[in-house]
Design a protein around this motif. Structure first.
Motif, PDB file in Angstrom:
ATOM      1  N   THR A  22       0.647   4.059  -1.514  1.00 16.61           N
ATOM      2  CA  THR A  22       0.001   5.374  -1.509  1.00 16.61           C
ATOM      3  C   THR A  22      -0.802   5.630  -0.247  1.00 16.61           C
ATOM      4  O   THR A  22      -1.238   6.754  -0.011  1.00 16.61           O
ATOM      5  N   ASP A  69       0.846  -1.199   0.000  1.00 18.88           N
ATOM      6  CA  ASP A  69       0.000   0.000   0.000  1.00 18.88           C
ATOM      7  C   ASP A  69       0.880   1.247   0.000  1.00 18.88           C
ATOM      8  O   ASP A  69       0.929   2.008   0.974  1.00 18.88           O
ATOM      9  N   HIS A 109      -6.491  -3.385  -6.385  1.00 22.57           N
ATOM     10  CA  HIS A 109      -7.195  -4.108  -7.441  1.00 22.57           C
ATOM     11  C   HIS A 109      -6.246  -4.950  -8.286  1.00 22.57           C
ATOM     12  O   HIS A 109      -6.678  -5.912  -8.931  1.00 22.57           O
ATOM     13  N   PHE A 110      -4.970  -4.619  -8.257  1.00 18.04           N
ATOM     14  CA  PHE A 110      -3.948  -5.388  -8.937  1.00 18.04           C
ATOM     15  C   PHE A 110      -3.857  -6.807  -8.381  1.00 18.04           C
ATOM     16  O   PHE A 110      -3.408  -7.720  -9.066  1.00 18.04           O
ATOM     17  N   ASP A 158      -3.754   4.441   0.240  1.00 20.25           N
ATOM     18  CA  ASP A 158      -5.162   4.521  -0.147  1.00 20.25           C
ATOM     19  C   ASP A 158      -5.911   3.209   0.033  1.00 20.25           C
ATOM     20  O   ASP A 158      -7.116   3.142  -0.227  1.00 20.25           O
ATOM     21  N   ASN A 190      -8.919   1.662  -2.164  1.00 21.71           N
ATOM     22  CA  ASN A 190      -9.178   2.595  -3.264  1.00 21.71           C
ATOM     23  C   ASN A 190      -8.007   2.716  -4.231  1.00 21.71           C
ATOM     24  O   ASN A 190      -8.080   3.473  -5.200  1.00 21.71           O
ATOM     25  N   SER A 191      -6.945   1.997  -3.980  1.00 20.30           N
ATOM     26  CA  SER A 191      -5.730   2.150  -4.774  1.00 20.30           C
ATOM     27  C   SER A 191      -5.685   1.161  -5.936  1.00 20.30           C
ATOM     28  O   SER A 191      -6.324   0.105  -5.917  1.00 20.30           O
ATOM     29  N   GLU A 192      -4.906   1.509  -6.935  1.00 15.49           N
ATOM     30  CA  GLU A 192      -4.677   0.603  -8.052  1.00 15.49           C
ATOM     31  C   GLU A 192      -3.972  -0.663  -7.579  1.00 15.49           C
ATOM     32  O   GLU A 192      -4.241  -1.759  -8.077  1.00 15.49           O
ATOM     33  N   GLN A 193      -3.073  -0.514  -6.614  1.00 18.97           N
ATOM     34  CA  GLN A 193      -2.345  -1.664  -6.102  1.00 18.97           C
ATOM     35  C   GLN A 193      -3.284  -2.687  -5.468  1.00 18.97           C
ATOM     36  O   GLN A 193      -3.039  -3.897  -5.543  1.00 18.97           O
TER      37      GLN A 193
END
Length: 279
Positions: free
Chosen positions: A165, A163, A175-176, A167, A170-173
């Protein structure tokens, strides 16, 4: 390969599956595990804060979860109803082949549920962790904003590493690290087999997990490069997080990722995982 009487072929898939088994709970003769390399006892637990599990107590909790004696995929099953506000937990130590180097394995279980009966928020029928859902955790969940709910596999190493950021979900990481199945084949009048395999976690840069439903491949996470740091003595096999409503049966863990062929064999066992250990 031919064999003489009384000898098993080295490529016989049943002994190969049996040798990889570390844990099995059939829910046929009670809630405790039928087979376990570690502790067989089931515990109930409360949830505090951001899904931190605390206060393990032996048994099925208060009010106790129901054991359905003949409504399972194979005999009995564990039933989660709306009035149950707690989860149940088996201890990970020795029951899951955790390793700080090359953590690998398979989780297998059957679910029967009516998606319309789910509580309308994220709920996880299955988790493996000693912390929370986004911190050194493997889980499957049903989503809250989709009709019917999506079914997802999530695999997260140490949160402080992935994590970047701050977030979180809510972060792209975040959902990755998911595999999402839209309109999954769950219904209250059928049983669906769920299998999760993982390999290469802790020690390589190629760690991934894969999701199968009814022995059909659904997809893989992206690479999970961060460490999974567990205290195995505190980690749990958690069932029913987020007020899951439905039935769970024939829960099993294996010490390696089963192949697609082995998962098809597992899916087709007439008596379930009990065939692998004869109990």
């Amino acid at each position: 390969m031919t064999t003489t009487q009384g000898m098993i072929a080295q490529d016989d898939p049943i002994p190969n599956l049996a040798s990889a088994l570390t844990f099995h709970a059939s829910f046929d003769d009670g809630p405790n595990a039928d087979y376990a390399l570690g502790e067989k006892q089931i515990y109930s637990a409360t949830i505090e804060g951001s899904e931190a599990v605390t206060g393990l107590t032996s048994g099925l909790g208060d009010p106790p979860l129901e054991l359905v004696s003949d409504g399972g995929k194979f005999g009995g099953a564990l039933k989660f109803a709306r009035e149950n506000s707690h989860v149940v937990v088996y201890k990970v130590e020795k029951n899951v082949a955790y390793s700080p180097v090359n953590f690998r394995g398979t989780a297998s279980f059957w679910l029967s549920l009516d998606p319309a009966a789910l509580p309308g928020h994220y709920c996880d029928p299955f988790q493996l962790t000693d912390k929370e859902y986004d911190n050194a955790c493997i889980w499957v969940d049903f989503t809250k904003n989709d009709t019917p709910p999506n079914f997802r596999l999530g695999v997260f190493g140490d949160r402080e590493t992935w994590d970047i950021t701050g977030d979180g979900g809510n972060s792209e990481q975040f959902h990755f690290r998911l595999v999402t199945v839209a309109e999954p084949p769950f219904a209250g009048n059928r049983w669906t087999h769920v299998a999760i395999t993982w390999d290469g976690i802790n020690g390589t840069r190629t760690g991934r997990a894969r999701l199968y439903l009814d022995a059909v491949y659904q997809g893989a996470t992206n690479v999970i490069p961060e460490q999974f740091s567990w205290d195995s003595a505190k980690a749990g096999i958690r069932l029913g997080m987020g007020h899951f409503v439905g039935l769970i049966d024939d829960l099993a863990l294996f010490n390696r990722p089963l192949s697609a062929e082995e998962l098809r064999l597992l899916y087709g066992l007439k008596r379930g995982v009990a065939e692998l250990h004869g109990r």
